[in-house]
Design an enzyme around this catalytic site. Structure first.
Site, short mmCIF file in Angstrom:
data_model
loop_
_atom_site.label_atom_id
_atom_site.label_comp_id
_atom_site.label_asym_id
_atom_site.label_seq_id
_atom_site.Cartn_x
_atom_site.Cartn_y
_atom_site.Cartn_z
N GLU A 59 -51.68 57.02 -21.99
CA GLU A 59 -50.66 57.89 -21.73
C GLU A 59 -49.61 57.40 -20.98
O GLU A 59 -49.94 56.79 -19.71
CB GLU A 59 -51.16 59.20 -21.48
CG GLU A 59 -50.23 60.57 -21.62
CD GLU A 59 -50.22 60.77 -23.20
OE1 GLU A 59 -51.36 60.61 -23.86
OE2 GLU A 59 -49.41 61.65 -23.51
N ASP A 60 -48.25 57.65 -21.23
CA ASP A 60 -47.34 57.42 -20.06
C ASP A 60 -47.32 56.20 -19.33
O ASP A 60 -47.43 56.12 -18.37
CB ASP A 60 -47.42 58.85 -19.06
CG ASP A 60 -46.72 59.97 -19.91
OD1 ASP A 60 -46.46 59.83 -21.01
OD2 ASP A 60 -46.86 61.27 -19.51
N ALA A 113 -42.04 54.52 -28.88
CA ALA A 113 -42.14 55.24 -30.15
C ALA A 113 -41.55 54.51 -31.27
O ALA A 113 -42.25 54.43 -32.38
CB ALA A 113 -41.41 56.63 -30.09
N ASN A 138 -46.07 65.13 -31.35
CA ASN A 138 -47.38 64.63 -31.28
C ASN A 138 -48.74 65.32 -31.45
O ASN A 138 -49.55 65.02 -31.99
CB ASN A 138 -47.57 63.88 -29.96
CG ASN A 138 -46.45 62.91 -29.49
OD1 ASN A 138 -45.38 62.97 -30.12
ND2 ASN A 138 -46.77 61.89 -28.66
N ALA A 190 -35.56 51.25 -28.58
CA ALA A 190 -36.78 50.31 -28.87
C ALA A 190 -37.72 50.56 -27.60
O ALA A 190 -38.24 49.55 -27.25
CB ALA A 190 -36.09 48.76 -28.88
N LYS A 209 -52.43 67.25 -21.12
CA LYS A 209 -53.19 66.68 -22.55
C LYS A 209 -54.65 67.07 -22.81
O LYS A 209 -54.89 67.44 -23.89
CB LYS A 209 -53.13 65.20 -22.16
CG LYS A 209 -53.01 64.29 -23.65
CD LYS A 209 -51.77 64.24 -24.28
CE LYS A 209 -51.74 63.37 -25.54
NZ LYS A 209 -50.29 63.29 -25.97
N TYR A 220 -82.69 67.15 -16.85
CA TYR A 220 -82.71 66.10 -16.01
C TYR A 220 -84.23 65.58 -15.54
O TYR A 220 -84.91 65.76 -16.36
CB TYR A 220 -82.00 66.93 -14.63
CG TYR A 220 -81.57 65.82 -13.53
CD1 TYR A 220 -80.66 64.94 -13.95
CD2 TYR A 220 -82.05 65.96 -12.31
CE1 TYR A 220 -80.25 63.94 -13.05
CE2 TYR A 220 -81.52 65.02 -11.23
CZ TYR A 220 -80.74 63.99 -11.63
OH TYR A 220 -80.30 63.20 -10.74
#
Lengths: 451, 157
Positions: free
Chosen positions: A140-141, A202, A335, A199, A98, A43
């Site tokens: 994600e999601d 993925a 995944n 569809a 994740k 620092y």
């Protein structure tokens, strides 16, 4: 809501342990802090000099800060698991999970970043604003079709790798599984008829990878909830506006030679492979439909928690190779076999992006890894316990990034393999040490180890 | 420049069903952009009678024929402004090309054939009407040297 026949109530256990540990990750220093004076290095005043240097050459941030190994796991919480739009706070435990997997399997420091930017432009602006803090972004999601626009645009606008795991991750591991499945049945994937049922993120990404892998679009049929994506479908012009990705598939595949409105069984007649990534089964894909497929049919039913068709039903209907998203059946399309290694690889060479060809390189490496161990009808993909798989994927992806001129650093396959092994190995060793010293308290409730 | 094998011509008796289908597709597409373009319940039938009128020679209609398959069409009517120097305008109200034939210059071909036809009848101005939100049409005409010209306001009564 434990599934029938399941002894452990994972939901209940999960809540208890999330509460007990107060989440799953924390930051820990990695430099010596022997005495307070060391902070003069890390620092002020010392740190001013790294700052000055980076300010002149921002790419130095990849050398002088933790940026090179840090990614953000970003979600707006609009399509979380099978739960739908549960909001950013609701998405946090998933993103944190994740991040845990990223660290554990890939040695990647990942930060859960959930936010309220529902509007795609705002979402993209957020990514641009936070880019300086990270070496990569894992999306994600996010609800479809917004996720396609965000990924496409973010890849253009950002100078760090952006990956949407629900698209590329799932597509890459599926492609790996298909490559080996086709090898086992002795057919050429590029001359076969492949039906994609569903569809969403993925399968739309899978279509793109298959095309890039050399499968002619006319050999592919894609179905959404309204049927075959076909240039003569009634809502085709609406799709051009509302979902250009489906529109493009309809035009390029020409509906796979079917008529608009043809039912699913017609699409499956004589098909060599079916990849269902739609909604939880069972009974979404019927046995009678699978029975219409070509000899030695390949069926991937990837919906969670229950596949579109039970594996034994698909087999009874004549399928030779069946894969699902579940760990309790053979051939899990997971995944987690892909994303830790992909990010390990791109971060190690300071890549500027992740291309579809890099995703294909990951898929081919996964396929090769399983093949070296002997592929069978019930072993087309590695399992998560095969630790060597992550550095292997990292090496394949890193080399591809260098080949394509998208890396800030050069490397060779063996060099990256070694580096990835070392980084991932060190992470696990540190973790083992903390765990064995009892610094992480034992869980007060648990599941039986043979579960 | 244009797709090879495409014949641009006036619609004929035998085109009835195909032309009606193209008309219907055109309106269905524009339905996306403005609620005032919502289709009537029996739009299929109305499309057939509109096709009959175009075949009979109402206004200007040109179809793009690819080996018997109608891949697109354009239709304009004539608007008179007796006091203006350009007293007659051809107003394009419908232009459609099937998705699988897009990006091959067929719409441009249709537009050019239409301009030739009206010009040989002494009409020197062509305009195009489409829903304000139809950015596809806006892009198409802007690229082809059309400029913003009229504003049409709508109010339900």
């Amino acid at each position: 809501m434990a599934e029938k026949g399941e002894k452990v109530n994972w939901y209940e256990l999960s809540v208890k342990l999330h509460r007990f540990y107060g989440g799953k990750i924390e930051t820990i220093p990695k430099v010596p802090v022997r005495r307070i004076k060391d902070f003069a290095i890390w620092y002020t005043p010392g740190v001013a000099e790294p700052s000055r240097l980076i300010s002149k050459d921002p790419d130095l941030s990849f050398e002088l800060t933790s940026r090179w190994n840090t990614i953000a796991v970003v979600s707006d919480g609009t399509r979380v698991l099978g739960l739908g739009n549960i909001g950013p706070e609701g998405a946090y435990p998933v993103m944190e999970g994740k991040a845990l997997i990223f660290k554990f399997l890939g040695g990647v420091d990942a930060v859960p970043l959930v936010h309220r930017a529902r509007d795609p432009e705002k979402f993209l602006e957020l990514l641009e604003l936070i880019e300086p803090a990270f070496g990569g972004i894992n999306l994600e999601d996010i609800e479809s079709p917004k996720c396609f626009h965000i990924l496409d645009e973010a890849r253009k606008r950002l100078n760090i790798p952006v990956w949407h795991d629900d698209q590329q991750g799932t597509a890459a591991v599926t492609l790996a599984g298909l490559i080996n499945a086709f090898k086992i049945v002795g057919k050429d994937i590029r001359k076969s008829r492949i039906v994609l049922f569903g569809a969403g993120a993925a399968n739309i990404a899978l279509y793109r990878l298959l095309k890039a892998y050399g499968v002619p679009p006319e050999n592919i049929v894609v179905l959404d909830s309204k049927g075959v994506l076909h240039p003569d479908r009634e809502d085709i012009d609406k799709l051009m506006i509302s979902h250009p990705w489906k529109y493009q598939i309809a035009i390029e595949t020409k509906g796979g030679g079917l008529r608009p409105g043809d039912p699913i069984w017609k699409a499956l007649e004589g098909a060599d492979a079916l990849v269902a990534a739609s909604r939880p089964g069972p009974g979404v894909i019927k046995k009678e439909w699978v029975a219409k497929m070509a000899k030695d049919a390949i069926v991937f039913a990837e919906a969670n928690p229950v596949p579109e068709i039970w594996p034994w039903e698909a087999k009874e209907a004549g399928a030779r190779i069946v894969a699902t998203g579940r760990s309790d059946f053979p051939n899990q399309v997971n995944n987690s076999l892909v994303f830790p290694g992909v990010f390990r690889g791109v971060l190690d060479v300071r890549a500027r992006t992740i291309t579809d060809t890099m995703a294909i390189a990951a898929a081919e490496e996964l396929a090769r890894f399983a093949e070296e161990r002997g592929i069978r009808e019930d072993y087309i993909l590695p399992t998560m316990e095969e630790w060597e798989v992550y550095p292997r994927v990292a090496a394949a992806v890193a080399v591809k990034a260098v080949e394509e001129g998208l890396a800030r650093k050069t490397t060779t396959y063996n060099e990256e393999l070694e580096r990835a092994r070392r980084i991932i190995g060190l992470t696990r060793e540190k973790y083992e040490t903390i765990w064995s010293k009892g610094l992480i308290p034992k869980p007060p409730v648990d599941y039986p180890e043979n579960e | 420049m244009y797709e090879a094998g495409i014949v641009y011509r006036k619609p004929l008796e035998g085109d009835r069903e195909q032309l009606a289908n193209l008309i219907l597709r055109f309106y269905r597409f524009n339905e996306e952009f403005d609620p005032a373009w919502a289709l009537a319940g029996d739009a299929d039938n109305r499309a057939l009678s509109l096709a009959d009128r175009y075949i009979a020679g109402e206004g200007y209609t040109i179809v793009a024929d690819h080996e018997g398959e109608l891949t697109g069409f354009i239709h304009a009517y004539v608007q008179e402004y007796p006091l203006l120097e350009n007293s007659k305008q051809a107003v394009i109200v419908e232009l459609y090309v099937k998705p699988q034939y897009r990006g091959r210059g067929i719409a441009t071909g249709l537009l050019e054939k239409l301009m030739e036809a009206v010009s040989s009848d002494g009409i020197s101005v062509v305009t195009a009407m489409f829903p304000t939100a139809n950015f596809v049409a806006e892009r198409f005409y802007s690229k082809r040297k059309f400029r913003r010209y009229l504003q049409i306001y709508l109010r339900e009564v």
